[in-house]
Design a protein around this motif. Structure first.
Motif, PDB file in Angstrom:
ATOM      1  N   SER A  44       0.814  -1.208   0.000  1.00 40.44           N
ATOM      2  CA  SER A  44       0.000   0.000   0.000  1.00 40.44           C
ATOM      3  C   SER A  44       0.854   1.267   0.000  1.00 40.44           C
ATOM      4  N   TRP A  45       2.115   1.143   0.402  1.00 36.93           N
ATOM      5  CA  TRP A  45       2.993   2.307   0.498  1.00 36.93           C
ATOM      6  C   TRP A  45       4.373   1.912   0.014  1.00 36.93           C
ATOM      7  N   PHE A  46       5.284   2.881  -0.032  1.00 37.05           N
ATOM      8  CA  PHE A  46       6.644   2.580  -0.430  1.00 37.05           C
ATOM      9  C   PHE A  46       7.255   1.546   0.519  1.00 37.05           C
ATOM     10  N   LYS A  47       8.268   0.851   0.050  1.00 34.59           N
ATOM     11  CA  LYS A  47       8.913  -0.150   0.888  1.00 34.59           C
ATOM     12  C   LYS A  47       9.594   0.507   2.086  1.00 34.59           C
ATOM     13  N   ASN A  48       9.328  -0.046   3.261  1.00 34.18           N
ATOM     14  CA  ASN A  48       9.908   0.465   4.492  1.00 34.18           C
ATOM     15  C   ASN A  48       9.710  -0.584   5.578  1.00 34.18           C
ATOM     16  N   ALA A  49       9.918  -0.204   6.822  1.00 35.20           N
ATOM     17  CA  ALA A  49       9.791  -1.170   7.914  1.00 35.20           C
ATOM     18  C   ALA A  49       8.406  -1.792   7.988  1.00 35.20           C
ATOM     19  N   GLN A  50       7.402  -1.075   7.519  1.00 33.98           N
ATOM     20  CA  GLN A  50       6.033  -1.583   7.535  1.00 33.98           C
ATOM     21  C   GLN A  50       5.891  -2.868   6.726  1.00 33.98           C
ATOM     22  N   SER A  51       6.702  -3.005   5.686  1.00 29.96           N
ATOM     23  CA  SER A  51       6.666  -4.219   4.858  1.00 29.96           C
ATOM     24  C   SER A  51       7.884  -5.097   5.135  1.00 29.96           C
ATOM     25  N   GLY A  52       8.476  -4.939   6.316  1.00 26.68           N
ATOM     26  CA  GLY A  52       9.695  -5.650   6.640  1.00 26.68           C
ATOM     27  C   GLY A  52       9.566  -7.157   6.676  1.00 26.68           C
ATOM     28  N   GLY A  53       8.383  -7.670   6.965  1.00 27.19           N
ATOM     29  CA  GLY A  53       8.190  -9.111   6.967  1.00 27.19           C
ATOM     30  C   GLY A  53       8.423  -9.717   5.597  1.00 27.19           C
ATOM     31  N   TRP A  54       7.911  -9.048   4.560  1.00 31.18           N
ATOM     32  CA  TRP A  54       8.109  -9.534   3.193  1.00 31.18           C
ATOM     33  C   TRP A  54       9.572  -9.423   2.785  1.00 31.18           C
ATOM     34  N   THR A  55      10.192  -8.271   3.101  1.00 33.96           N
ATOM     35  CA  THR A  55      11.592  -8.096   2.720  1.00 33.96           C
ATOM     36  C   THR A  55      12.470  -9.156   3.376  1.00 33.96           C
ATOM     37  N   THR A  56      12.225  -9.431   4.656  1.00 35.89           N
ATOM     38  CA  THR A  56      13.018 -10.432   5.367  1.00 35.89           C
ATOM     39  C   THR A  56      12.777 -11.828   4.804  1.00 35.89           C
ATOM     40  N   ALA A  57      11.557 -12.098   4.379  1.00 22.34           N
ATOM     41  CA  ALA A  57      11.262 -13.400   3.768  1.00 22.34           C
ATOM     42  C   ALA A  57      12.070 -13.600   2.498  1.00 22.34           C
ATOM     43  N   ILE A  58      12.447 -12.486   1.842  1.00 21.00           N
ATOM     44  CA  ILE A  58      13.310 -12.572   0.662  1.00 21.00           C
ATOM     45  C   ILE A  58      14.778 -12.663   1.070  1.00 21.00           C
ATOM     46  N   THR A  59      15.219 -11.719   1.923  1.00 18.64           N
ATOM     47  CA  THR A  59      16.655 -11.648   2.243  1.00 18.64           C
ATOM     48  C   THR A  59      17.140 -12.848   3.044  1.00 18.64           C
ATOM     49  N   GLU A  60      16.252 -13.489   3.804  1.00 15.26           N
ATOM     50  CA  GLU A  60      16.634 -14.684   4.559  1.00 15.26           C
ATOM     51  C   GLU A  60      16.371 -15.975   3.783  1.00 15.26           C
ATOM     52  N   GLY A  61      15.819 -15.847   2.573  1.00 18.03           N
ATOM     53  CA  GLY A  61      15.607 -17.011   1.719  1.00 18.03           C
ATOM     54  C   GLY A  61      14.384 -17.841   2.049  1.00 18.03           C
ATOM     55  N   TYR A  62      13.485 -17.319   2.882  1.00 12.65           N
ATOM     56  CA  TYR A  62      12.322 -18.122   3.269  1.00 12.65           C
ATOM     57  C   TYR A  62      11.378 -18.371   2.092  1.00 12.65           C
ATOM     58  N   LEU A  63      11.194 -17.366   1.241  1.00 14.36           N
ATOM     59  CA  LEU A  63      10.328 -17.562   0.075  1.00 14.36           C
ATOM     60  C   LEU A  63      10.974 -18.523  -0.926  1.00 14.36           C
ATOM     61  N   ALA A  64      12.273 -18.399  -1.081  1.00 13.32           N
ATOM     62  CA  ALA A  64      12.981 -19.338  -1.968  1.00 13.32           C
ATOM     63  C   ALA A  64      12.886 -20.767  -1.435  1.00 13.32           C
ATOM     64  N   ASP A  65      12.999 -20.902  -0.118  1.00  9.36           N
ATOM     65  CA  ASP A  65      12.883 -22.231   0.495  1.00  9.36           C
ATOM     66  C   ASP A  65      11.520 -22.857   0.229  1.00  9.36           C
ATOM     67  N   GLU A  66      10.500 -22.008   0.048  1.00 12.59           N
ATOM     68  CA  GLU A  66       9.147 -22.498  -0.224  1.00 12.59           C
ATOM     69  C   GLU A  66       8.906 -22.714  -1.715  1.00 12.59           C
ATOM     70  N   GLY A  67       9.959 -22.560  -2.516  1.00 14.26           N
ATOM     71  CA  GLY A  67       9.850 -22.860  -3.943  1.00 14.26           C
ATOM     72  C   GLY A  67       9.568 -21.680  -4.848  1.00 14.26           C
ATOM     73  N   PHE A  68       9.493 -20.473  -4.298  1.00 15.51           N
ATOM     74  CA  PHE A  68       9.193 -19.299  -5.135  1.00 15.51           C
ATOM     75  C   PHE A  68      10.474 -18.805  -5.802  1.00 15.51           C
ATOM     76  N   HIS A  69      10.495 -18.875  -7.123  1.00 14.96           N
ATOM     77  CA  HIS A  69      11.682 -18.467  -7.872  1.00 14.96           C
ATOM     78  C   HIS A  69      11.545 -17.054  -8.431  1.00 14.96           C
ATOM     79  N   ASN A  70      10.343 -16.542  -8.431  1.00 10.33           N
ATOM     80  CA  ASN A  70      10.104 -15.209  -8.993  1.00 10.33           C
ATOM     81  C   ASN A  70       9.144 -14.464  -8.066  1.00 10.33           C
ATOM     82  N   VAL A  71       9.684 -13.576  -7.232  1.00  9.75           N
ATOM     83  CA  VAL A  71       8.879 -12.851  -6.243  1.00  9.75           C
ATOM     84  C   VAL A  71       8.955 -11.359  -6.546  1.00  9.75           C
ATOM     85  N   ASP A  72       7.814 -10.724  -6.694  1.00  9.54           N
ATOM     86  CA  ASP A  72       7.734  -9.301  -7.003  1.00  9.54           C
ATOM     87  C   ASP A  72       6.958  -8.598  -5.898  1.00  9.54           C
ATOM     88  N   ILE A  73       7.669  -7.932  -4.984  1.00 12.49           N
ATOM     89  CA  ILE A  73       7.037  -7.134  -3.931  1.00 12.49           C
ATOM     90  C   ILE A  73       7.006  -5.700  -4.439  1.00 12.49           C
TER      91      ILE A  73
END
Length: 355
Positions: A44-73
């Motif tokens: 809903s807004w620019f990327k910042n701490a409010q969307s930190g859960g999604w960013t961390t899911a990318i930077t820590e590889g959690y989304l990749a671990d779940e099989g997502f090869h193409n993630v667009d936040i």
């Protein structure tokens, strides 16, 4: 420099009307996609701490671990209507406020809420501490600077039995900072930090203290997407819960995520984002500490529906069980306040927020 402006007070009427038109026109749906290992999330807004859960899911590889090869936040902004984009098939998942979602449902848009990212909405009213005003009754018969369609201040009038004048919030706190007794809407995250930069401490009266406490930020999908992509939603929300857990409690993970957030938006000041990270954690947790992260309840939805009907913001009632679905929420426990580490030294100026 861009201030975070989390949980901005949105003008939703045009957005909902547009979403209705798109839905009725039979625009494309992300439910028809065939690649179940790609994921698009409209913020809903620019990327910042409010969307930190999604960013961390990318930077820590959690989304990749779940099989997502193409993630667009995808970043949002002041002219982005997340529910319009969702209804037109431009996103798999959209971030929305609870009230804007309910108003979209009121228009007949076939959507469902699947996750709650903030247990308590950090929205309310600020005054300078020097005024001595600490209660709603102290703000009676004065002028508040607010978004005209926001429901929080309208509920304060109704529930607290006080009256006051309003003037439109223009997106800037400059007039508030310059006046000794101004009253304005704001967020107990970046607004507090901005005031400190001007040499002021503030008193905050959250709308939740007046009894209006919608979930702060929810994730919404189309009903068709929920029916056709159950496995994808399961995996995405499992990665998100891991992301939020790490972002809240693991400073090393938070550092990595915040570095990525600043790379994604070079107009965002790092110290502002770090203060927001620290201050928002109590609102992410809210009353959910030790309970299932992301889960929602019938009673909370029924209360907000009732309040919105009383204020004329909804034309009909809803059965809470038709508004949200906890089926996709993973069994991950929300951290408690006492599990939260302090912010790293020197990442922002001044004392930490009160948790």
């Amino acid at each position: 420099m861009r201030w975070v402006h989390t949980f901005r007070f949105r003008v939703v009427v045009l957005a909902i009307a547009t979403a209705s038109a798109l839905a009725l026109a039979g625009c494309g749906s992300s439910a028809d996609k065939t690649d179940n290992n790609s994921l698009s999330v409209q913020l809903s807004w620019f990327k910042n701490a409010q969307s930190g859960g999604w960013t961390t899911a990318i930077t820590e590889g959690y989304l990749a671990d779940e099989g997502f090869h193409n993630v667009d936040i995808r970043a949002g902004g002041p002219n982005v209507s997340t529910l319009t984009l969702l209804a037109s098939g431009k996103a798999d998942i959209a971030v929305a406020t609870m009230d804007s979602y309910l108003q979209a449902r009121d228009k007949g848009i076939p959507l469902t809420a699947v996750y709650n990212e903030f247990s308590t909405a950090p929205t309310g009213i600020f005054v300078k501490k020097s005024t001595g005003w600490t209660q709603w009754k102290d703000l009676a018969n004065k002028t508040w600077t607010v978004a005209p369609i926001d429901l929080g201040w309208q509920w304060v009038k109704k529930s607290q039995g006080i009256d006051f004048k309003t003037q439109n919030f223009n997106g800037s706190n400059a007039a508030f900072m310059a006046s000794p007794d101004a009253i304005t809407q704001g967020y107990p995250t970046n607004t507090v930090y901005e005031a400190r930069q001007h040499g002021f401490e503030l008193n905050y009266l959250g709308y939740a203290s007046a009894g209006f406490n919608p979930y702060g930020q929810i994730l919404v999908v189309t009903k068709e997407f929920a029916n056709k992509h159950k496995d994808e939603l399961d995996r995405a929300l499992r990665a998100l819960s891991k992301g939020w857990t790490a972002y809240l409690t693991n400073v090393t993970a938070a550092k990595k995520a915040n570095e990525q957030i600043i790379k994604d938006d070079d107009q965002l000041a790092a110290d502002v984002n770090w203060f927001t990270w620290d201050a928002q954690r109590k609102y992410v947790i809210g009353t959910q500490g030790g309970k299932t992260m992301g889960a929602m309840t019938d009673s909370r939805w029924n209360q907000i529906v009732s309040q919105m009907k009383q204020m004329g913001a909804l034309s009909q009632g809803f059965n809470a069980t038709d508004l949200f679905d906890n089926e996709f929420v993973p069994d991950v426990k929300m951290p408690t306040i006492d599990q939260l580490p302090p912010a790293p030294a020197g990442v922002y100026q001044g004392p930490p927020p009160v948790l």
